[in-house]
Design a protein around this motif. Structure first.
Motif, PDB file in Angstrom:
ATOM      1  N   LEU A 292       0.523  -1.225  -0.087  1.00 42.82           N
ATOM      2  CA  LEU A 292       0.160   0.210  -0.070  1.00 42.82           C
ATOM      3  C   LEU A 292       0.674   1.310   0.101  1.00 42.82           C
ATOM      4  N   GLY A 293       2.073   1.246  -0.066  1.00 40.65           N
ATOM      5  CA  GLY A 293       2.945   2.240  -0.265  1.00 40.65           C
ATOM      6  C   GLY A 293       3.463   2.653   1.005  1.00 40.65           C
ATOM      7  N   ASP A 294       4.230   3.816   1.035  1.00 41.55           N
ATOM      8  CA  ASP A 294       5.353   4.013   2.171  1.00 41.55           C
ATOM      9  C   ASP A 294       6.226   3.105   2.497  1.00 41.55           C
ATOM     10  N   PHE A 295       7.041   2.456   1.433  1.00 39.88           N
ATOM     11  CA  PHE A 295       7.790   1.388   2.017  1.00 39.88           C
ATOM     12  C   PHE A 295       9.100   1.928   2.491  1.00 39.88           C
ATOM     13  N   VAL A 296       9.226   3.287   2.235  1.00 39.46           N
ATOM     14  CA  VAL A 296      10.791   4.078   2.685  1.00 39.46           C
ATOM     15  C   VAL A 296      10.487   5.157   3.997  1.00 39.46           C
ATOM     16  N   ASP A 297      11.479   5.619   4.458  1.00 45.24           N
ATOM     17  CA  ASP A 297      11.539   6.776   5.196  1.00 45.24           C
ATOM     18  C   ASP A 297      11.144   6.263   6.707  1.00 45.24           C
TER      19      ASP A 297
END
Length: 242
Positions: A35-40
């Motif tokens: 669903l996204g926001d794999f990063v940071d």
């Protein structure tokens, strides 16, 4: 047996991702929707992207863009810096990418460019990082940034009368367009939950992995879910996002 599994916001927590895939006994027969926001957040961001690129070679994967991928792509490809991004998880990403060679960076840019705005399956189930605003649906969204930034869809679902059916006059039109909607973006820990939360026909699968929560993977059909350990336990020497 094939399953459709949806994975919430990872935020650089590779150890948590590996843990939930193992706990859910994921196989190559399963469809995986990220669903996204794999990063940071946690300091494994480049290694999460490496892992996803490799996973896509052996599994049926759908990768959806989150707002953090949008900001990371602008930084990697255009050098666009953003102080707010750095304050909300981007700084750890910047620090680690200083050790990543140019070929890997190029591969990561190519991965980020190809991310989907949303995914609509053959059962009319919508998967999107944050939401959308157009009452005719995602295909008519004027402001593409809403897919990875909008919070009003989740707020609408939270504020609804639980007795309303999808054919009721006051049921939000944009929700009624789809059988179910799966989102991340807004951690359910903000409303005191640690597991996926369902309101109306919306499922929020962001269980706060960026902060003190866990990463979640859920079976879309049965709603069975598996979770990692809390991310601070997996990364005891880091702070994660503030």
């Amino acid at each position: 047996m094939s399953r459709t599994l949806v994975i919430g916001d990872i935020h650089g927590g590779l150890k948590a991702l590996e843990q939930v895939l193992e706990r859910a006994h994921v196989t190559t027969n399963d469809k995986l929707i990220f669903l996204g926001d794999f990063v940071d957040g946690w300091n494994d961001t480049p290694f999460v992207i490496d892992f996803l690129i490799d996973l896509d070679k052996t599994h049926n994967c759908v990768f959806i863009q989150g707002n953090h991928e949008e900001m990371l792509l602008r930084w990697l490809s255009e050098g666009h810096d953003n102080e707010e991004w750095r304050l909300h998880g981007g700084q750890s990403t910047v620090d680690v990418y200083g050790k990543i060679d140019a070929d890997r960076v190029s591969a990561h840019i190519n991965f980020l460019i190809k991310l989907n705005d949303y995914h609509l399956d053959d059962q009319n189930r919508l998967f999107v990082h944050a939401g959308f605003t157009n009452q005719k649906g995602v295909e008519y969204e004027y402001f593409k940034g809403m897919f990875c930034w909008d919070r009003t869809l989740w707020e609408a679902a939270l504020s609804m009368d639980a007795t309303l059916g999808r054919k009721d006059l006051f049921y939000p039109q944009r929700l009624a367009l789809y059988e179910e909607i799966f989102i991340g973006h807004t951690p359910v820990t903000r409303i005191g939950y640690s597991v996926p939360v369902n309101r109306a026909n919306v499922w929020n699968v962001d269980t706060g992995a960026a902060f003190k929560g866990r990463l979640t993977i859920m079976d879309v059909d049965t709603k069975e879910f598996w979770q990692s350990r809390p991310l601070p336990e997996l990364y005891p020497d880091e702070k994660g996002r503030n």
